[in-house]
Design a protein around this motif. Sequence first.
Motif, PDB file in Angstrom:
ATOM      1  N   MET A 224       7.916   2.712  -0.973  1.00  0.00           N
ATOM      2  CA  MET A 224       8.549   3.060   0.295  1.00  0.00           C
ATOM      3  C   MET A 224       8.211   4.459   0.796  1.00  0.00           C
ATOM      4  N   ASN A 227       5.152   4.591   3.328  1.00  0.00           N
ATOM      5  CA  ASN A 227       5.425   3.798   4.529  1.00  0.00           C
ATOM      6  C   ASN A 227       6.540   4.401   5.373  1.00  0.00           C
ATOM      7  N   LEU A 228       7.572   4.927   4.737  1.00  0.00           N
ATOM      8  CA  LEU A 228       8.658   5.538   5.512  1.00  0.00           C
ATOM      9  C   LEU A 228       8.183   6.804   6.209  1.00  0.00           C
ATOM     10  N   ALA A 260       7.112  -1.721   8.955  1.00  0.00           N
ATOM     11  CA  ALA A 260       8.430  -2.032   8.392  1.00  0.00           C
ATOM     12  C   ALA A 260       8.434  -3.403   7.734  1.00  0.00           C
ATOM     13  N   SER A 263       6.591  -3.159   4.513  1.00  0.00           N
ATOM     14  CA  SER A 263       7.412  -2.477   3.521  1.00  0.00           C
ATOM     15  C   SER A 263       8.451  -3.416   2.928  1.00  0.00           C
TER      16      SER A 263
END
Length: 450
Positions: A224, A227-228, A260, A263
Amino acid sequence: MRRAGTWWRGKSTPAKVETYTRWSFHFLSFVEVFTFGLPVFGEMPSSLSWVLFLMVVGHAALCAVFASRALDWTRGTRARPVRLLGALAVATAVVGIVTIALATRGQGDDEKATAAVALFIGVLGFGTGTLALAVHEHRRMAYTVLGFALATGAYSLSVGAPTLAALVTVGSVLLAAGFYTFVSAFSVWLLNSVYELDAARETRTRLAVAEERLRFGRDLHDVMGRNLAVIALKSELAVQLARRERPEAVEQMIEVQRIAQESQKEVREVVRGYREAELGAELAGAQGVLNAAGISCTVTRSTAGLPAAVQSALGWVVREATTNVLRHGNAERCDVSLRAAGGLAVLTVENDGAPPDSRGGTWTGSGSGLAGLRERLSVVDGTLEAGPAGGGMFRVVAQVPLPSPAVPSPASLPEGSSAASDSSSASPSPSGPRPVRKAMGEGISERFAS
């Protein structure tokens, strides 16, 4: 007898050792009375015999009470019995003084003198050894034994006992009191060691759970984190473009949506390892956890060729059965067998720690764990049977039909590859035994799997 057996089986191993230690010291009090108190009736006058016998009984009772209180102090549940320690020391000295006086006065009567000396040595040995329960320093124990022995010699000489007889008495007291002191010290050491080992085992389990949680956290961070960060940057860019009324803002938000979704997919991949039970890892983990808990576990298996859905369902059975063995009863042995025969995959988990309510022949267990297993097995048309198997054994049997083509039976396997040869002796997988993962709780997994 059945209630006593259930009471004993319901205790943990450290509690059993503590109960055995306590009752051993209580039994030794009876030994003191029967070995040194009763014989005085045949060697002493009647009135004197009763006085000495009652003194020995009182001393033995005081030793039993002091031993119980001292063990409570050792376990940290009661303050040190200082007053009882002083009372027992005084009582031991008084009985010793009286018996030595009788021995010196009865020099013309060999039987009376011998009985008095035997009573003196026995009482002094039991008293000194019991006092050692409240003294954990080895030097103080040695000084106590030596002090009683030297005091015995000095008092014997002061009342007119021959020098040789006094020396023999001192040596006898050293041997008797030293041996009983060693027994007391060893019993306390053994009891403390058992509790420390049990605490160390619990600590190891908690550390394994904490390590697994950290690993899970690292996996989520790796998935994460990047990607975040990208989502945050692209969202900020889209805000700036939207404020300028630029059409590229829509494209940036579409890209945010795509990242998103990716993810979410990656998180599900991470969580799936916690939600699905791998049969091979579950068997190895169950054997490792049970052996670590002091339960002898043997696993005989042949998982080759089993469909993934069947392995997952049976893996949950192994996980739940292992948890029940650790949680319920007090098993010493557990046998796990997996075989394929007649178009069925049969998993059998049998242990000698049947729950107390199953001892009478009718098992009343209705836990949600077994109900959940039946639901999981019903997805692959499997069945589950659980209950007492006689002789204090408890058996869980799961049967799952195999799709065609069926998994070859052990008899049809190539030479040298029998199911028995695959008997698991492996250690738990590097990622840790699956029952430990269950101990984490599946709240984390459920939160990310939605």
